[in-house]
Design a protein around this motif. Structure first.
Motif, PDB file in Angstrom:
ATOM      1  N   ILE A 122       0.862  -1.176   0.000  1.00 63.37           N
ATOM      2  CA  ILE A 122       0.000   0.000   0.000  1.00 63.37           C
ATOM      3  C   ILE A 122       0.898   1.226   0.000  1.00 63.37           C
ATOM      4  CG2 ILE A 122      -1.757   1.312   1.246  1.00 63.37           C
ATOM      5  CD1 ILE A 122      -2.720  -1.326   2.470  1.00 63.37           C
ATOM      6  N   ALA A 146      -2.986   4.854  -2.304  1.00 65.56           N
ATOM      7  CA  ALA A 146      -3.932   5.558  -1.439  1.00 65.56           C
ATOM      8  C   ALA A 146      -3.449   6.982  -1.209  1.00 65.56           C
ATOM      9  CB  ALA A 146      -4.075   4.834  -0.102  1.00 65.56           C
ATOM     10  N   SER A 147      -4.373   7.922  -1.224  1.00 66.70           N
ATOM     11  CA  SER A 147      -4.058   9.323  -1.011  1.00 66.70           C
ATOM     12  C   SER A 147      -3.035   9.837  -2.011  1.00 66.70           C
ATOM     13  CB  SER A 147      -3.536   9.562   0.416  1.00 66.70           C
ATOM     14  OG  SER A 147      -3.404  10.941   0.674  1.00 66.70           O
ATOM     15  N   SER A 161      -6.825   1.638  -6.315  1.00 64.86           N
ATOM     16  CA  SER A 161      -6.627   2.961  -5.721  1.00 64.86           C
ATOM     17  C   SER A 161      -7.768   3.338  -4.802  1.00 64.86           C
ATOM     18  CB  SER A 161      -6.470   4.019  -6.817  1.00 64.86           C
ATOM     19  OG  SER A 161      -7.644   4.106  -7.601  1.00 64.86           O
ATOM     20  N   VAL A 162      -7.425   4.108  -3.774  1.00 59.87           N
ATOM     21  CA  VAL A 162      -8.410   4.707  -2.876  1.00 59.87           C
ATOM     22  C   VAL A 162      -8.021   6.174  -2.751  1.00 59.87           C
ATOM     23  CG1 VAL A 162      -9.485   4.682  -0.608  1.00 59.87           C
ATOM     24  CG2 VAL A 162      -8.648   2.545  -1.613  1.00 59.87           C
ATOM     25  N   THR A 163      -8.844   7.046  -3.276  1.00 60.11           N
ATOM     26  CA  THR A 163      -8.470   8.455  -3.307  1.00 60.11           C
ATOM     27  C   THR A 163      -9.706   9.328  -3.195  1.00 60.11           C
ATOM     28  OG1 THR A 163      -7.191  10.090  -4.567  1.00 60.11           O
ATOM     29  CG2 THR A 163      -8.583   8.587  -5.835  1.00 60.11           C
ATOM     30  N   MET A 302     -10.091   5.633   4.600  1.00 59.40           N
ATOM     31  CA  MET A 302      -9.193   5.440   3.463  1.00 59.40           C
ATOM     32  C   MET A 302      -8.222   4.290   3.740  1.00 59.40           C
ATOM     33  SD  MET A 302      -6.730   8.279   1.651  1.00 59.40           S
ATOM     34  CE  MET A 302      -8.135   9.268   1.099  1.00 59.40           C
ATOM     35  N   SER A 306      -8.319   0.605   1.874  1.00 62.75           N
ATOM     36  CA  SER A 306      -7.116   0.174   1.158  1.00 62.75           C
ATOM     37  C   SER A 306      -6.737  -1.245   1.543  1.00 62.75           C
ATOM     38  CB  SER A 306      -5.953   1.131   1.456  1.00 62.75           C
ATOM     39  OG  SER A 306      -6.233   2.436   1.018  1.00 62.75           O
TER      40      SER A 306
END
Length: 338
Positions: A122, A146-147, A161-163, A302, A306
């Motif tokens: 991650i 992420a972010s 992705s986590v955004t 978030m 993730s």
């Protein structure tokens, strides 16, 4: 050299870590001259590539890496805690690595995967806009961004992705200032090398100005990094230009706190003289005096999301996922209506 690792071999050969990985895996996309030089260095230093990409599939490792961009940004603290809780709940081990602000994020990720035999990674923050997808295709492990963000859709087809919608969130923040009556609005953001988040937030700033009929003025722009000190110096540079502005949008809370300190240290008042809006929603912004209006990111969720996506991929339940989370503007005491 005793106990040489893949990074050492790459530095001696004057090539990227990913190039050494390709040589180890007999990848055809390496020049013969480069391949020969790398192999000679490997032999000279008795490097045993036990951790090369081709051995990742043979390991029983339960290690999951978390690569964090920079060591100063407290925004990542709650995300890391949330990720660690999920990893621990699944019976795996987290390996945390902080990457220097000036380091290459792509190479750092590859090195961490190879050297630690990770089964998943991650990445929190960082710039992955300049990568060659083949560099990661050999690794065959799930990677979650992420972010951070990418503008090229084909790259999102390779990662999960986590955004958030960075451009929209920045637009909303600047529109908030416009609706309060501000027309001269400065910005402190990261430089051109930040092609991910900084670039998108800059676009949101410009779009809001255009929407409200305000011309963009390059004199109201300053560059900072994700540190308190950088925000302090950037704000002083902005003030030294002698431009008349009533508000400033700053693309991270950690910079916004440093910038606010610069304003107050000059005997000016917030928000009476200058209104301030930050970005991230860290606790420091809430407890600063005056408290800073900021775009709040759901950091804990978030991190949790993730890790959930990562385990879905490890257990072959799902393929790549791309989650976009909502933000909200948290009003503090740092903005004034004109």
């Amino acid at each position: 050299m005793a106990n040489a690792n893949i990074k050492d071999i790459a530095e001696i050969a004057g090539v990227a870590i990913s190039t050494v990985s390709r040589v180890l895996n007999n990848h055809p996309d390496v020049k013969d001259e480069t391949r020969k030089r790398v192999l000679e260095i490997i032999e000279e230093h008795n490097y045993i590539p036990n951790n090369s990409a081709r051995n990742l599939k043979k390991t029983n490792s339960n290690d999951i890496g978390v690569l964090v961009k920079g060591i100063y940004n407290p925004f990542f603290a709650k995300i890391i805690q949330s990720i660690e809780e999920e990893i621990d709940a699944h019976g795996y081990t987290m390996i945390l690595h902080y990457n220097d602000d000036n380091a290459n994020d792509v190479e750092a990720a590859i090195e961490l995967i190879l050297e630690k035999k990770l089964i998943g990674l991650i990445c929190l923050g960082g710039n992955f806009s300049n990568l060659n997808l083949e560099q990661f295709s050999e690794l065959e492990i799930p990677i979650i961004l992420a972010s951070t963000d990418m503008e090229e859709q084909q790259k999102l087809d390779f990662f999960s992705s986590v955004t958030i919608e960075n451009e929209k969130a920045a637009y909303d923040a600047v529109a908030y200032l416009c609706n309060l009556g501000h027309r001269r609005i400065g910005i402190i953001t990261t430089g051109e090398e930040d092609q991910c988040i900084g670039n998108l937030r800059m676009k949101g700033y410009k779009r809001a100005l255009k929407q409200y009929g305000i011309p963009y003025d390059d004199r109201l722009f300053e560059i900072g990094e994700y540190t308190f000190e950088s925000g302090f110096h950037a704000m002083n540079k902005l003030l030294d230009k002698g431009q008349d502005f009533s508000a400033v949008f700053i693309t991270s809370d950690i910079m916004a706190i440093g910038a606010s300190k610069a304003i107050l240290s000059r005997g000016m008042r917030i928000p009476e003289d200058i209104s301030v809006v930050g970005f991230d929603g860290i606790d420091f912004a809430r407890f600063f005096h005056p408290s800073i209006t900021t775009v709040n990111q759901p950091g804990e969720y978030m991190g949790k999301k993730s890790a959930e996506i990562l385990f879905d991929m490890i257990k072959k339940k799902k393929g790549h996922q791309h989650i976009i989370l909502r933000t909200e503007l948290l009003e503090g005491e740092s903005c004034k209506k004109l």
